[in-house]
Scaffold this active site. Structure first.
Site, PDB file in Angstrom:
ATOM      1  N   ASP A 477       0.831  -1.207   0.000  1.00  0.00           N
ATOM      2  CA  ASP A 477       0.000   0.000   0.000  1.00  0.00           C
ATOM      3  C   ASP A 477       0.865   1.256   0.000  1.00  0.00           C
ATOM      4  OD1 ASP A 477      -2.322   1.491   0.145  1.00  0.00           O
ATOM      5  OD2 ASP A 477      -3.072   0.544   1.979  1.00  0.00           O
ATOM      6  N   ASP A 547     -10.592   2.021  -3.443  1.00  0.00           N
ATOM      7  CA  ASP A 547     -11.173   1.756  -2.122  1.00  0.00           C
ATOM      8  C   ASP A 547     -12.692   1.786  -2.176  1.00  0.00           C
ATOM      9  OD1 ASP A 547      -8.941   1.267  -0.704  1.00  0.00           O
ATOM     10  OD2 ASP A 547      -8.789   3.229   0.235  1.00  0.00           O
TER      11      ASP A 547
HETATM   12  C1  DGJ Z   1      -5.845   1.770   1.959  1.00  0.00           C
HETATM   13  C2  DGJ Z   1      -6.165   0.586   1.096  1.00  0.00           C
HETATM   14  O1  DGJ Z   1      -6.621   0.993  -0.133  1.00  0.00           O
HETATM   15  C3  DGJ Z   1      -7.163  -0.293   1.814  1.00  0.00           C
HETATM   16  O2  DGJ Z   1      -7.550  -1.356   1.004  1.00  0.00           O
HETATM   17  C4  DGJ Z   1      -6.564  -0.771   3.101  1.00  0.00           C
HETATM   18  O3  DGJ Z   1      -5.490  -1.620   2.824  1.00  0.00           O
HETATM   19  C5  DGJ Z   1      -6.119   0.401   3.949  1.00  0.00           C
HETATM   20  N1  DGJ Z   1      -5.310   1.317   3.205  1.00  0.00           N
HETATM   21  C6  DGJ Z   1      -5.369  -0.062   5.155  1.00  0.00           C
HETATM   22  O4  DGJ Z   1      -4.871   0.967   5.876  1.00  0.00           O
END
Ligand code: DGJ
Length: 733
Positions: A477, A547
């Site tokens: 990430d 997301d």
């Molecule tokens: C942002 C990501 O896009 C999510 O899927 C998740 O992994 C969160 N961060 C975790 O902090």
């Protein structure tokens, strides 16, 4: 596929069955562009395609022959010698001047394509690719510039990058070094960009090109969800199914600029590369600099054809390693199920249900390390939290693997929270300007990956966890942009290198981890789709697309993503309702029907579903397993755009056209209408296909269409919000 040098006329011709690219050495020794388009017969002298004409208020390099830098299309132009459009590069000399005249010195033609040191790059065999490297030189400052062109045998594609070598006697500063310039004789194009923000990534936007500049950029330190480093120039009448277009895809994950400039005379200059505003590269004698590459593809058969070129090219010549062209495991990720509030026991309960549903991989998301119980702290402390993982990552992974699932976990290696042991020990490892305010994003700062010791340290921490446990997958990430960009301890004149060196550090860490653990599947992520670019695909063959897991919004996000990126690369999960981002309740059928066209998975606690819903999940997983190769690697066709109507449709077709899967979605019901017909694409007109309880010839489905009704597409009802259906078409034997 071939590359020809006509020594007499000093003209280069690169061609394959589909395209020709022609340039020449102009009278002043600099390179000029003559043609990029459909394959032409090789002709020794096409120099008449350049413009020699006497016009007022134009500066001529040579008055007699009316040769002007401004009126002629240039190949890799500088500013200051008569070309007044934006230049491809700029070199500052010690005396303060910045005019460069790059003259042709020589060139080399070779089979295949060289790797770019430290950068992602397309690859292929000697049979598949031929490359041309043209050497140019400025006689005064001693800079040598190498323009590289690689033409693919089987694709209407040319890949370009540029290398600078300071062979002079003094230090030079490169403060603009774009990867590609393409001058076209007319500007009758529309510009398509893919823009958005967090949770609404990559929406296609079409703009008209007129006199002046159209541009997109990122100066956020990553390619960003705001603008994607992929642009299409298309003719006004080009649609998904017909017409001419050129795509430009930047194989890079940091700051970029993409720009089209229409000059006074109606010529068009397209430029793409590292953003010059955040870049300055001082070069001592003997040093060199290589730009990332741009993949330029052309079609005369519409945008689906252009996208299919990128899909196949990236699957076969960019994605590497074990996961290349492999079906992707069906995963369950615990993020939206638990966020950071979990124990080993609660995780195992979720994993057990995932196994029962038929999933293949369990992914432990954020919250497993340091004191990470919320997003205010602990990034950088890559040590298991003993309260949540009393048996460490290894202990949990082994239990999950014993259930018959693979195991993977989440990291965010480029980041550090001020509230972390790492920051307390090494505040100078964060990107920041001492004695100046430090902006935060999600309570975190960015680690300075331009420093080798920082990358080494993070590598060591991650290596320790991975080597001990049975790890099959990693989600990498990246959740904030770069600000106050400054590398502590680096001399002033080196600071212009930090943004790019940081990205090189990211690539280096990927490379090292992948070398140590070649079987691990990496999925990139940046608050969802904030770093969905071709550069990342070289290291991580799939990317968390957004997301936003709302089934309806996802139709749009995935639809937009497919313009430049293959379905196999699009991380797509079914999540719970009401959706955590939009509050909307989309039926589980539609959530599944959307996610199936991607690297498929779930992101919820399946224990909380009703029996009927759980049975539906089991059925979805069964369906994906049965058709996964086709869903992820079939030829993908966009049929109806969710940006134009309240419905959307797309389909995938197998290589031999014997099988296809159609998906139709209704976001908003339209009442009291005739649903109409949907024309399919990519089938064999002469084959008969069985679909539902009916049979159709391919030509009927493609020329007349299929009625958007329940009797032809079982389960589909355009009169209901959130309705969707999938139809499998199979050749009748
Ligand atoms: C942002 C990501 O896009 C999510 O899927 C998740 O992994 C969160 N961060 C975790 O902090």
């Amino acid at each position: 596929m071939n590359i020809i040098w006509h020594a007499k006329t000093k003209q280069f011709h690169l061609y394959n069955d589909q395209i020709s690219y022609i340039m020449y050495v102009q009278p002043n020794g600099e390179l000029g562009q003559l043609y990029f388009g459909k394959r032409l017969h090789d002709t020794e002298d096409l120099i008449y395609l350049s413009d020699r004409i006497g016009l007022s208020l134009v500066t001529y390099y040579d008055m007699e022959s009316q040769f002007s830098m401004e009126l002629n299309r240039q190949e890799y132009p500088s500013f200051g010698s008569g070309d007044f459009s934006s230049p491809a590069f700029r070199i500052l000399e010690e005396d303060g001047s910045s005019v460069t005249n790059l003259k042709h010195v020589g060139h080399e033609i070779y089979a295949s394509k060289k790797a770019l040191p430290g950068l992602p790059a397309l690859y292929g065999t000697e049979e598949e690719i031929t490359s041309l490297e043209i050497q140019l030189q400025d006689e005064k400052n001693g800079m040598h510039v190498f323009l590289t062109y690689s033409i693919f045998r089987d694709y209407p594609v040319i890949v370009r990058s540029t290398r600078f070598e300071n062979r002079g006697k003094s230090e030079l500063v490169l403060d603009r070094a774009l990867s590609l310039c393409l001058d076209l004789p007319d500007a009758e194009y529309e510009w398509m960009q893919f823009s958005g923000a967090w949770a609404r990534e990559r929406r296609p936007i079409t703009r008209k090109i007129d006199k002046g500049i159209v541009a997109i950029e990122s100066k956020r330190g990553h390619s960003s969800p705001n603008q994607n480093p992929f642009v299409i120039l298309k003719r006004a009448n080009t649609d998904e199914f017909a017409g001419e277009a050129i795509g430009f895809s930047f194989v890079y994950s940091g700051n970029f600029l993409a720009q089209a400039e229409c000059d006074t005379y109606g010529k068009l200059r397209f430029l793409m590369g590292i953003h010059p505003d955040t870049f300055s590269w001082s070069m001592k004698p003997g040093e060199n600099f290589v730009t990332p590459e741009v993949v330029m593809a052309r079609t005369t058969q519409g945008l689906n054809d252009l996208s299919q070129t990128y899909h196949s090219l990236y699957n076969n010549h960019l994605v590497r390693g074990k996961w290349k062209n492999q079906e992707r495991p069906i995963l369950l990720n615990n993020w939206e199920a638990t966020y950071m509030d979990f124990t080993e026991e609660s995780i195992l309960k979720i994993a057990a249900k995932a196994k029962e549903a038929g999933a293949e991989l369990f992914v432990l998301d954020d919250g497993w390390f340091g004191k990470r119980n919320d997003d205010h702290r602990a990034l950088g402390d890559w040590v298991e939290n003993p309260e949540k993982l009393p048996n460490g990552m290894k202990g949990l992974a082994e239990k999950v693997v014993a259930m018959g699932l693979k195991f993977g976990f989440w990291i965010e290696p480029e980041m550090v929270n001020p509230d972390s042991d790492l920051y307390r020990a090494h505040p100078e490892w964060a990107i920041a300007i001492p004695d100046r305010h430090k902006s935060l994003g999600r309570w975190q700062m960015v680690l300075d990956f331009s420093k080798e010791e920082v990358v080494d340290y993070i590598y060591g921490m991650l290596h320790r966890i991975i080597k001990d446990a049975p790890i099959s997958y990693i989600k990498w990430d990246m959740n904030r942009t770069l600000t106050e960009c400054f590398s502590q301890g680096l001399p002033a004149k080196e600071q212009g290198k930090v943004y790019h060196k940081h990205i090189l550090g990211v690539y280096r860490l990927y490379e090292r981890l992948e070398e140590a653990f070649p079987d691990i599947l990496f999925e990139s992520c940046s608050s969802g789709g904030g770093r969905f670019d071709a550069g990342m695909l070289y290291y991580a063959p799939q990317a968390w697309c957004s997301d936003n897991t709302d089934g309806e919004d996802r139709v749009m996000i995935q639809y937009g993503t497919t313009y430049g990126y293959p379905v196999s690369s699009i991380g797509a999960h079914v999540s719970a309702v009401p959706n955590h981002q939009t509050g909307r309740v989309v039926p589980i059928t539609m959530r599944g029907h959307v996610a199936m066209f991607g690297a498929f998975g779930y992101e919820l606690d399946l224990n909380r579903l009703t029996e009927d819903e759980f049975a539906m999940v089991q059925e979805q997983i069964r369906f994906v397993k049965e058709h996964r190769k086709l869903l992820q690697y079939g030829k993908f066709y966009r049929l109806r755009s969710p940006f134009e109507k309240n419905q959307a449709a797309w389909m995938v077709v197998s290589e031999d056209k014997s099988k296809a899967i159609l998906a139709v979605y209704t976001m908003r019901a339209t009442v009291n209408i005739i649903p109409g017909l949907l024309k399919l694409d990519g089938l064999d007109p002469d084959k008969k296909y069985g679909a539902g309880d009916k049979e159709y010839y391919g030509d009927v489905l493609m020329e007349a269409g299929i009625p958007l009704r329940d009797d032809c597409i079982p389960g589909y009802n355009m009169g209901h919000d959130g309705n969707s259906a999938i139809l499998v078409l199979e050749e009748c034997k």
